[in-house]
Design a protein around this motif. Structure first.
Motif, mmCIF file in Angstrom:
data_model
loop_
_atom_site.group_PDB
_atom_site.id
_atom_site.type_symbol
_atom_site.label_atom_id
_atom_site.label_comp_id
_atom_site.label_asym_id
_atom_site.label_seq_id
_atom_site.Cartn_x
_atom_site.Cartn_y
_atom_site.Cartn_z
ATOM 1 N N LEU A 147 3.400 4.340 -2.796
ATOM 2 C CA LEU A 147 2.506 5.190 -3.582
ATOM 3 C C LEU A 147 3.153 5.704 -4.861
ATOM 4 N N GLY A 148 4.503 5.698 -4.899
ATOM 5 C CA GLY A 148 5.210 6.048 -6.121
ATOM 6 C C GLY A 148 5.261 7.519 -6.455
ATOM 7 N N GLY A 178 -1.519 -1.000 15.516
ATOM 8 C CA GLY A 178 -1.373 -0.227 14.280
ATOM 9 C C GLY A 178 -0.046 -0.506 13.586
ATOM 10 N N ALA A 179 1.034 -0.608 14.364
ATOM 11 C CA ALA A 179 2.352 -0.896 13.791
ATOM 12 C C ALA A 179 2.379 -2.273 13.125
ATOM 13 N N ILE A 180 1.723 -3.245 13.746
ATOM 14 C CA ILE A 180 1.627 -4.577 13.139
ATOM 15 C C ILE A 180 0.885 -4.488 11.804
ATOM 16 N N GLY A 181 -0.154 -3.665 11.763
ATOM 17 C CA GLY A 181 -0.901 -3.473 10.527
ATOM 18 C C GLY A 181 -0.055 -2.870 9.419
ATOM 19 N N VAL A 182 0.838 -1.942 9.764
ATOM 20 C CA VAL A 182 1.731 -1.336 8.763
ATOM 21 C C VAL A 182 2.639 -2.406 8.161
ATOM 22 N N VAL A 183 3.176 -3.280 9.013
ATOM 23 C CA VAL A 183 4.033 -4.367 8.527
ATOM 24 C C VAL A 183 3.254 -5.260 7.565
ATOM 25 N N MET A 184 2.026 -5.593 7.933
ATOM 26 C CA MET A 184 1.196 -6.444 7.077
ATOM 27 C C MET A 184 0.872 -5.761 5.747
ATOM 28 N N SER A 185 0.677 -4.445 5.786
ATOM 29 C CA SER A 185 0.362 -3.718 4.549
ATOM 30 C C SER A 185 1.546 -3.730 3.591
ATOM 31 N N ASN A 206 1.410 -5.368 0.150
ATOM 32 C CA ASN A 206 1.361 -4.204 -0.760
ATOM 33 C C ASN A 206 -0.050 -3.608 -0.835
ATOM 34 N N SER A 207 -0.690 -3.531 0.329
ATOM 35 C CA SER A 207 -2.048 -2.998 0.403
ATOM 36 C C SER A 207 -2.025 -1.543 0.866
ATOM 37 N N ILE A 208 -2.355 -0.620 -0.035
ATOM 38 C CA ILE A 208 -2.374 0.802 0.294
ATOM 39 C C ILE A 208 -3.455 1.099 1.335
#
Length: 432
Positions: free
Chosen positions: A64-65, A111-118, A122-124
């Motif tokens: 998010l910077g 959900g954790a797998i989704g975080v890795v994919m994000s 680079n999908s916020i």
């Protein structure tokens, strides 16, 4: 389908229930087996919880910077844990602990797998959604402590909670200290380093869910509820409880909830911003992992001693001890040198210890007050409030630090914890 399976598996009839009532040895064997299964699942669950907590804020800061929203990850997975707590509680009330807890852990793994994919894409948006789902693992990790109390008597409940919690320590301490290794592994397969710990979290949560789904049979909650129903029927107890007893129960539920909600709020707020605070003062990712590792170790490792003290010297005494410990932690973090690892480790360890005192004493107060007929549902509802308080703490922590300082945050948290003292005094007022 699950209702039919549970009914067939347990065959809840008077003769089956009577076999547990008339044989304390058989009930004790089931109690020990239940604790063993919960212990195994919690080792994996602890790793899943700690890995994400350690780098969640840092990953958000990177993607998010900005620092001002770094409390959002904690807010999201604690908000997600609120919905999951309600779901797991309702599911456990209807189908038993096995179904509720397994579903929660498996959702956390997804959900954790989704975080890795994000992180990979680079999908916020995917990050925010995945953190919400990841929160199911956090809620389930806490809800698992209730499974140990289902077959415990009133003098064993805090110790039963502590058995479930102390088993989380191995995974919870290992998780943060594997941050560097998992970061290196992630880079080696083309994934950003900060997403590495979430690979560990996914595997750990899924394994925890499978352990419970396969091994938690017979279901302790269904057994305990069946025994309570048969005993109530055979004793010809009136359907309407005595009004004074009902009043005491409501007061106990409120007091238990207040202890857990407040300690969760203070702990989450300070813990969330500590990695960011350390980063601003030149501490490495390895040092962040070390501090959080001590913190999470203090959250769970003292549990056996805490459980013994809660059962021996009283729930209220340990709740007040929680408030005082959190106050000392906040003052130390605020006044100590920012570059001192010793001060940070001590302050965060005390923060974890204060949370430990509050969670175990609050849980015991709640279990004492909630009748078996609605116990799992009540526990789930209270854990919703606990999760929401954590979400609020996560959001406000970033705002307070951005608008003032880390020291202000820790001092406010420490002073706020003292509210537990009048709550405990009120809970015993006119109690007979």
């Amino acid at each position: 389908m699950l209702e039919k399976e549970n009914a067939k598996e347990l065959d809840v009839q008077s003769d089956w229930v009577q076999s547990y009532i008339s044989s304390p040895e058989k009930l004790q064997q089931l109690y020990k087996r239940t604790l063993l299964v919960v212990v195994i699942s919690q080792i994996f669950g602890g790793a899943g919880l700690a890995a994400g907590v350690t780098v969640g804020a840092l990953l958000a800061q990177d993607m998010l910077g900005t620092d001002s929203v770094t409390g959002i990850p904690t807010a999201l997975f604690t908000l997600g844990s609120a919905g999951a707590a309600l779901f797991v509680g309702r599911l456990s009330q209807r189908f038993g602990r096995r179904s509720g807890l397994a579903a929660g852990f498996l959702a956390g793994g997804i959900g954790a797998i989704g975080v890795v994919m994000s992180a990979l894409t680079n999908s916020i948006l995917l990050l925010l959604i995945s953190l919400l789902i990841y929160g199911a693992g956090t809620a389930t990790n806490l809800q698992a402590r209730y499974a140990g109390t289902d077959l415990a008597n009133s003098t064993q409940r805090a110790k039963a909670v502590s058995m479930a919690m102390v088993s989380t320590t191995l995974g919870a301490v290992a998780g943060p200290n594997l941050v560097d290794y998992m970061g290196g592994f992630a880079i080696s397969i083309g994934i950003p380093a900060l997403a590495g710990p979430f690979i560990l979290a996914a595997a750990a949560y899924i394994l925890a869910g499978l352990v419970l789904l396969i091994l938690l049979r017979p279901d302790p909650f269904i057994v305990a509820k069946a025994i309570s129903d048969v005993q109530s029927t055979s004793s010809n107890l009136p359907l309407k409880e005595d009004s004074n007893l009902l009043s005491i129960n409501k007061r106990g539920i409120f007091a238990g909830a207040a202890v857990m909600v407040l300690t969760q709020f203070v702990m989450t707020a300070i813990m969330t911003m500590t990695p960011i605070h350390m980063g601003h003062h030149g501490h490495s990712l390895k040092e962040v992992g070390l501090v959080i590792g001590f913190h999470i170790g203090a959250m769970f490792l003292p549990s056996l001693v805490t459980g013994y003290l809660v059962d021996k010297i009283g729930r209220s005494f340990m709740a007040i001890a929680s408030a005082i410990t959190l106050l000392i932690s906040g003052v130390l973090a605020a006044l100590g040198p920012d570059d001192s690892m010793a001060v940070l480790i001590t302050a965060l360890a005390l923060l974890g210890l204060g949370w430990n005192f509050g969670l175990i004493s609050g849980t015991a107060i709640l279990v004492d007050a909630a009748p078996p007929s609605t116990r799992a549902k009540t526990q789930g509802s209270v854990d919703v409030l606990v999760a929401l308080s954590g979400a609020l703490g996560g959001v406000l922590s970033g705002m307070i630090v951005a608008g003032s300082s880390y020291s202000t945050l820790t001092l406010v948290g420490g002073v706020l914890s003292l509210v537990l003292i009048p709550v405990m005094i009120w809970s015993h007022k006119n109690k007979k």
